[in-house]
Design a protein around this motif. Structure first.
Motif, PDB file in Angstrom:
ATOM      1  N   ASN A  31      10.764  -3.750   2.782  1.00  6.00           N
ATOM      2  CA  ASN A  31      11.192  -4.373   4.032  1.00  6.00           C
ATOM      3  C   ASN A  31      12.488  -5.138   3.753  1.00  6.00           C
ATOM      4  N   THR A  92       5.727  -4.357   9.497  1.00  3.15           N
ATOM      5  CA  THR A  92       4.727  -3.950  10.485  1.00  3.15           C
ATOM      6  C   THR A  92       5.127  -2.643  11.167  1.00  3.15           C
ATOM      7  N   SER A  99       1.051   3.422   5.095  1.00  3.59           N
ATOM      8  CA  SER A  99       0.183   2.266   4.805  1.00  3.59           C
ATOM      9  C   SER A  99      -1.216   2.732   4.415  1.00  3.59           C
ATOM     10  N   GLN A 111       1.871  -6.554   5.024  1.00  9.36           N
ATOM     11  CA  GLN A 111       2.841  -6.144   6.030  1.00  9.36           C
ATOM     12  C   GLN A 111       3.359  -7.369   6.773  1.00  9.36           C
TER      13      GLN A 111
END
Length: 271
Positions: A31, A92, A99, A111
């Protein structure tokens, strides 16, 4: 003496176990927003890899030199499996297939979403720093953010109307981090005042009909999709100033907040 021996052996084996429990976990971040935070709160050898987005200046919220010091991965399960981290930090927006695969393979997955406010970002920093085993570094980063916000606090007076106009004419509405930062630096999000929501489209003619005092363009005016941001009609506006803001400052919290409020405060002081 024989009865005491098991107790002594148990005590001896418990001490190394406690020491092992204190070893910080190894991490892979998929991320771009958590990349920047973990680079601040984790040890360099803890952070096994960051997302490839952080190597791209168009999407990175990290200093380019810092980003280049870490291995970068594209986010595939195969790449994570090869690194064998203790913890995977994703977004997310991660696909359910990815995932689910990581979870089935036994990886611990955390997440993290996009923080809509400064306070939400601070909570994420605390959480990630605790996961990395260095809560004190999270507290230090938050202290730097608080100091930057204090320096960027606006003078007393009416907020200046401003619109952040992104590529394709998209605007950030209320409930976004950049909207919170605008408020904290002496601006009023004119998109919210128009009743616009996150990622609504603001046509050029509508903007020209009631322009705010400041138009912040976030995009590349040389790109075909962003030519509207530099339309000649904007130059004819009186009482409206245009300035650029790096799109990388709009969405990620953590240390990006510091650079974002410095830029907004500098603009506010010129109005």
């Amino acid at each position: 003496m024989v009865a005491i021996l098991p107790i002594v052996l148990t005590a001896c084996t418990a001490a190394p176990a406690r020491e092992a429990a204190r070893v910080p976990p190894t991490l892979v971040s998929l991320n771009p927003c958590t990349d920047a935070i973990l680079a601040e709160v984790a040890d360099p050898d803890q952070l096994l890899a960051i997302s490839s987005y952080s190597r791209d200046p168009a999407s990175s919220s990290m200093d380019p030199a810092t980003a280049r010091s870490f291995r970068a991965v594209g986010g595939s399960v195969e790449e994570v499996l090869a690194l064998k981290p203790d913890l995977v930090v994703g977004s997310t927006f991660m696909s359910p297939a990815t995932s689910g695969a990581l979870t089935r393979l036994g990886f611990r997955l955390e997440q993290v979403g996009i923080a809509p406010t400064v306070e939400d970002s601070k909570a994420q920093i605390r959480h990630l720093a605790a996961l990395a085993g260095h809560p004190e570094r999270g507290a230090a980063l938050i202290a730097r953010i608080d100091a930057a916000l204090l320096r960027a606090a606006p003078p007393v007076g009416k907020p200046v109307g401003a619109i952040v106009w992104q590529a394709g004419g998209i605007v950030p509405g209320p409930g976004t981090l950049i909207s919170d930062l605008l408020t904290r630096t002496g601006f009023a999000n004119a998109a919210a005042a128009r009743g616009m929501k996150q990622a609504d489209f603001l046509p050029l003619e509508v903007l020209l009909s009631a322009p705010p005092q400041l138009i912040l363009t976030a995009g590349d005016p040389r790109a075909n999709g962003d030519r509207m941001l530099n339309h000649p009609a904007l130059a004819a506006l009186t009482g409206t100033r245009r300035a650029q803001i790096d799109p990388a400052l709009l969405w990620c919290g953590g240390p990006t907040i510091i650079r974002a409020v410095e830029r907004l405060a500098a603009l506010r002081r010129t109005l």
